[in-house]
Design a protein around this motif. Structure first.
Motif, mmCIF file in Angstrom:
data_model
loop_
_atom_site.group_PDB
_atom_site.id
_atom_site.type_symbol
_atom_site.label_atom_id
_atom_site.label_comp_id
_atom_site.label_asym_id
_atom_site.label_seq_id
_atom_site.Cartn_x
_atom_site.Cartn_y
_atom_site.Cartn_z
ATOM 1 N N MET A 94 0.847 -1.181 0.000
ATOM 2 C CA MET A 94 0.000 0.000 0.000
ATOM 3 C C MET A 94 0.893 1.245 0.000
ATOM 4 O O MET A 94 1.832 1.337 0.763
ATOM 5 N N ARG A 95 0.600 2.161 -0.889
ATOM 6 C CA ARG A 95 1.408 3.374 -0.953
ATOM 7 C C ARG A 95 0.583 4.606 -0.642
ATOM 8 O O ARG A 95 -0.603 4.642 -0.926
ATOM 9 N N VAL A 138 -6.122 -1.453 -3.594
ATOM 10 C CA VAL A 138 -6.938 -2.081 -4.626
ATOM 11 C C VAL A 138 -7.606 -3.359 -4.112
ATOM 12 O O VAL A 138 -8.643 -3.776 -4.606
ATOM 13 N N THR A 139 -6.968 -3.986 -3.119
ATOM 14 C CA THR A 139 -7.582 -5.160 -2.493
ATOM 15 C C THR A 139 -7.534 -4.997 -0.976
ATOM 16 O O THR A 139 -6.725 -4.232 -0.445
ATOM 17 N N GLU A 140 -8.400 -5.744 -0.311
ATOM 18 C CA GLU A 140 -8.440 -5.707 1.151
ATOM 19 C C GLU A 140 -7.095 -6.146 1.737
ATOM 20 O O GLU A 140 -6.634 -5.609 2.747
ATOM 21 N N ASP A 177 -8.883 5.443 0.928
ATOM 22 C CA ASP A 177 -9.899 5.592 -0.111
ATOM 23 C C ASP A 177 -10.264 4.185 -0.584
ATOM 24 O O ASP A 177 -9.436 3.462 -1.134
ATOM 25 N N MET A 178 -11.512 3.794 -0.341
ATOM 26 C CA MET A 178 -11.916 2.405 -0.600
ATOM 27 C C MET A 178 -12.513 2.200 -1.991
ATOM 28 O O MET A 178 -12.970 1.108 -2.323
ATOM 29 N N SER A 226 -5.187 -8.835 -13.606
ATOM 30 C CA SER A 226 -5.363 -8.306 -12.249
ATOM 31 C C SER A 226 -4.870 -6.868 -12.122
ATOM 32 O O SER A 226 -4.855 -6.326 -11.029
ATOM 33 N N SER A 227 -4.493 -6.252 -13.231
ATOM 34 C CA SER A 227 -4.119 -4.835 -13.142
ATOM 35 C C SER A 227 -5.381 -3.993 -12.976
ATOM 36 O O SER A 227 -6.472 -4.396 -13.371
#
Lengths: 435, 245
Positions: free
Chosen positions: A4-5, A29-31, A60-61, B11-12
């Motif tokens: 995560m960035r 992008v994913t949990e 931000d989800m 998956s991008s």
């Protein structure tokens, strides 16, 4: 796995744009990427400071927007928190299903709909959003928890409408409603004054029912507006209105008194005196303002506030007095809504109660802020409450007085997030974590 | 006609937005990539959105052994076969400068891997006389810059390859579209500050679909990148070599 960035010093606001925050924002992008517990937001369609964490970090989800499971036989769907209500309203009807509860904007995410326990135009018969949620996944300090209303009664009630304070909401399972058609059949009629408006709302047996109110009309016209009643229909083709957008912040006169009065008059007279029945696409009926992209910019750089309260059924007179004060002030915007609510609510801080709810937008000016403070006091005196999804101005003691189950919420939140990692600007402003 | 899309690099983030839109149109999807658990979730998502089929399958641009099974799966589907290439990698240029061996991987991810795959797929599309290929390159491929010239070199090579492939397949009824996005708000650009003319995966996906409809050959997204890159390409080399843009 992508780490995560964070993007630093990002300025952001809620929908009203009157309150701002800046800080670190990550958009996992994913949990699985989420490695930090921080307040989460979706598309920030709450008006005030509920999605803000000034000086801190936020997640931000909206990139987590996948449907994880969907059973077409039972209508049970599990989605990531960033899926929007509008996406579901677009994808599901052709497959025979519809979200049971939809707020006035399709841009709101499912995670936000849970955190605010939102309601729709069918609240009087269908209840609030979370009453149709059957399971939730929360990320709490170091652990991932799947909770259900039966097994986790208290944590559930603290999470539904709980402003995201019991954990990061990552997955939501919803029991959908069968959708017997592909369009809305909408009956619109003029109502001439307050008494008629209330009488119609009381008498309506439509599945979807809402009143648009001309908050600039005074005297004998006070409370006039248009009552909309709707059912799902099939075999009809809706007209397709154009999409528009507001490319720039509007000048301050765009929503001045004379402009709003003229707009409201046109809007009122557009419906013939004898009423009419029209066919609308789902999105045009449920999310009328989403067609005007970024309409919040109509209020200019200073932004706006929305005041929304609900008062008990026997206090309609108080609401009438409030509307009279709003109309006299000349501050109201074109977008005012009156609706009768049922008793459906799922959480300690859920907004709905059986009664009448009024929502009015005001430009962010001192006179409007003063007016909102007076309206709030009247709502408390009438044993009503204000909607936290809209609020950016209230004081802590008033809100605590409006929500008698606040102590139960505090107990659960302090267990779920003792270090206050999920605290937002709203939680701090209202000092919500303290009794 | 029934449409099947092979999505390379499924998956991008950019592929996800594109695939979701195709799913809502009822297309069949072959989701090829490295992260199988993630691809499975994408497949569930696509099916829920209305895809006629959605199957995850292993694909690694650096491992040509994974290519044929993807093509075999596609050939089993009825109707028109299409392919969209979203693979690519962009490690920071300093890391490649420090470890030149990384160059091979970047070139394989962004150029030689997908090119070899398309080379294997092309005869099948030719034989069917229909289908579309979408190759996602980058504005970075239009001119080598100090900041990311290995990535740019790979994307530039891929764009040149696609131009040739278009020349070959165009006469057989197969459309090849080169897509050159500027910065897109994806995992790849997260953590980078204030990139100019940033766009979103959703907007790129919309642009690709619109471009396909119009039969575009080369698509810049956002469109502002076309004039910008035209200017940047026109800067004489003696001047350009002293610039840091």
């Amino acid at each position: 796995m992508i780490a995560m960035r964070w993007r630093k010093d990002i300025a952001y606001t809620g929908w009203g744009r009157a309150l701002t925050a800046s800080g670190r924002v990550a958009r996992p992008v994913t949990e699985q990427e989420i490695d930090t517990i921080a307040p989460a937001f979706g598309n920030r369609r709450s008006y005030g400071d509920a999605p803000l964490n000034d000086g801190g970090a936020v997640l931000d989800m909206t990139a987590q927007d996948r449907i994880l499971a969907f059973d077409r036989k039972t209508g049970l769907i599990t989605v990531e928190a960033g899926v929007t209500i509008g996406a579901l309203a677009r994808i599901l009807p052709p497959q025979g299903w519809l979200p049971p509860v939809m707020p006035g904007t399709g841009i709101a995410t499912v995670g936000g709909a849970v955190a605010m326990d939102v309601h729709g135009k069918n609240h009087h018969n269908t209840g609030s959003f979370c009453q149709h949620v059957t399971a939730l996944t929360l990320l709490q300090n170091g652990k991932r928890r799947k909770i259900t209303p039966d097994r986790d009664k208290r944590l559930w009630a603290a999470t539904c409408g709980g402003l995201g304070q019991t954990g990061i909401i990552t997955q939501v399972t919803i029991q959908l409603k069968r959708c017997p058609g592909e369009v809305m059949v909408v009956t619109e009629r003029r109502v001439e004054d307050w008494a008629e408006h209330i009488a119609h709302l009381d008498a309506s047996d439509a599945t979807y029912c809402v009143g648009w109110i001309d908050a600039t009309a005074t005297g004998p016209k006070l409370g006039r507006g248009i009552l909309e009643e709707a059912e799902i229909g099939s075999g009809l083709a809706p007209a397709r209105p154009k999409r528009r957008s507001v490319p720039l912040d509007a000048p301050s006169w765009a929503l001045s008194g004379p402009v709003v009065r003229a707009f409201n008059s046109v809007y009122y007279h557009r419906v013939p005196a004898t009423g009419r029945t029209v066919v609308r696409a789902f999105e045009d009926f449920f999310f009328p303002l989403d067609k005007i992209h970024d309409w919040n910019r109509l209020y200019g750089k200073r932004g706006f506030h929305q005041f929304q309260c609900v008062v008990p059924l026997d206090r309609a007179d108080t609401l009438r007095a409030m509307l009279a004060e709003i109309a006299e002030s000349g501050l109201a915007s074109p977008l005012a809504v009156l609706k009768r609510m049922g008793d459906g609510r799922a959480g300690y801080l859920s907004f709905p109660m059986p009664g009448y709810t009024l929502a009015v937008d005001f430009p962010n000016r001192e006179s409007a802020r003063d007016l909102i403070a007076r309206l709030e006091n009247q709502a408390i005196a009438a044993r009503g409450r204000i909607y936290l999804a809209k609020d950016g101005l209230a004081k802590g003691p008033s809100v605590k007085a409006m929500y008698p189950e606040h102590p139960e919420w505090v107990a659960q939140v302090m267990k779920a997030d003792p270090d206050g990692k999920l605290a937002t600007d709203m939680v701090r402003r209202l000092d919500l974590r303290r009794l | 006609m029934e449409q099947t899309w092979i999505i390379l690099g499924a998956s991008s983030t950019m592929a996800r937005a594109f695939m979701q839109k195709l799913a809502e149109q009822g297309a069949g999807l072959i989701l090829a990539g490295r992260r199988m658990d993630d691809l499975k979730t994408n497949a569930s998502d696509a099916l829920a959105r209305g895809a006629s089929m959605a199957e995850p399958i292993a694909f690694d641009a650096r491992d040509p052994g994974t290519f044929q099974p993807v093509i075999d799966l596609a050939l089993k589907q009825a109707g028109q076969i299409n392919c969209a290439v979203f693979v690519g990698s962009m490690p920071p240029q300093e890391e490649i400068d420090a470890d030149p061996a990384m160059l091979d991987g970047v070139i394989a991810d962004s150029f030689t891997g997908p090119a070899r795959f398309l080379q294997m797929l092309a005869p099948h599309l030719e034989a069917r006389g229909s289908g579309s290929i979408v190759g996602v390159g980058s504005v970075a491929g239009d001119r080598g810059r100090i900041g990311n010239y290995v990535y740019g070199g790979a994307k530039g090579g891929f764009a040149t390859y696609l131009s040739g492939l278009r020349n070959r397949l165009g006469r057989e009824g197969v459309h090849v579209m080169t897509v050159k996005p500027g910065p897109v708000d994806t995992a790849m650009t997260q953590g980078m500050d204030d990139l100019p003319f940033m766009t979103t995966p959703d907007a790129v996906a919309d642009d690709i679909l619109a471009g396909l409809k119009r039969g575009k050959n080369v698509l810049y997204t956002r469109r502002i990148w076309w004039p910008i890159m035209t200017v940047i390409r026109a800067i004489p080399e003696p001047v350009f070599k002293k610039m840091s843009i």
